[in-house]
Design a protein around this motif. Structure first.
Motif, short mmCIF file in Angstrom:
data_model
loop_
_atom_site.label_atom_id
_atom_site.label_comp_id
_atom_site.label_asym_id
_atom_site.label_seq_id
_atom_site.Cartn_x
_atom_site.Cartn_y
_atom_site.Cartn_z
N ILE A 216 0.98 -1.17 0.00
CA ILE A 216 0.17 -0.05 0.19
C ILE A 216 0.94 1.34 0.07
CG2 ILE A 216 -1.65 1.38 1.43
CD1 ILE A 216 -2.84 -1.36 2.38
N LEU B 107 -2.22 -4.38 -6.27
CA LEU B 107 -3.13 -4.45 -5.38
C LEU B 107 -4.16 -5.80 -5.31
CD1 LEU B 107 -4.24 -0.67 -5.05
CD2 LEU B 107 -2.85 -1.92 -3.29
N GLY C 122 -8.43 -5.61 2.04
CA GLY C 122 -7.91 -4.18 1.81
C GLY C 122 -8.19 -3.23 2.72
N TYR D 105 -6.25 -6.78 -1.98
CA TYR D 105 -6.77 -5.80 -1.45
C TYR D 105 -7.82 -5.23 -2.24
CZ TYR D 105 -2.67 -5.83 1.87
OH TYR D 105 -1.80 -6.16 2.58
N MET E 223 -6.26 3.64 -3.04
CA MET E 223 -6.75 2.88 -1.91
C MET E 223 -7.59 3.91 -1.20
SD MET E 223 -5.99 -0.32 -1.75
CE MET E 223 -6.28 -1.02 0.13
N ARG F 71 -0.25 3.59 -5.39
CA ARG F 71 -1.47 2.56 -4.74
C ARG F 71 -2.05 3.16 -3.29
NH1 ARG F 71 2.87 -1.24 -6.72
NH2 ARG F 71 3.78 -1.44 -4.54
#
Length: 100
Positions: free
Chosen positions: A9, A50, A77, A55, A18, A14
């Motif tokens: 993450i 991911l 995730g 996630y 997220m 990324r």
């Protein structure tokens, strides 16, 4: 490594993806590309990472140029993102766990 920081993450692109998915039920590939201001190939690579980590989950509607890929954050995730954010907050607040 600092406990709670997730290397999957933590990569800025990324992490930004997220953050978007944490605040929406889903987001299209196009929406993510436009908001993250990255190329399609770069976004594809980041989202594949991911997805491989479990996630995010993707769904595809249609085929070819008219098709749409949509991403959703999974429960795993969501938990990983919350843990990562808490670790970042602790780090920024100067609360770093002692290494053993």
């Amino acid at each position: 490594m600092i406990e709670g920081i997730d290397p999957v993450i933590h990569v800025p692109k990324r992490l930004a993806a997220m953050a978007i998915l944490a605040n929406a039920p889903s987001a299209s590939f196009r929406f993510l590309r436009d908001h993250l201001r990255i190329s399609e190939s770069d976004l594809s690579k980041q989202m594949s990472t991911l997805e491989a980590a479990g996630y995010v989950r993707s769904t595809k509607d249609g085929h070819g140029r008219g098709g749409t890929t949509t991403y959703r954050m999974t429960a795993a995730g969501d938990q990983a993102y919350k843990t990562h954010c808490a670790a970042l907050r602790a780090l920024l607040d100067g609360v770093v766990p002692q290494q053993q």
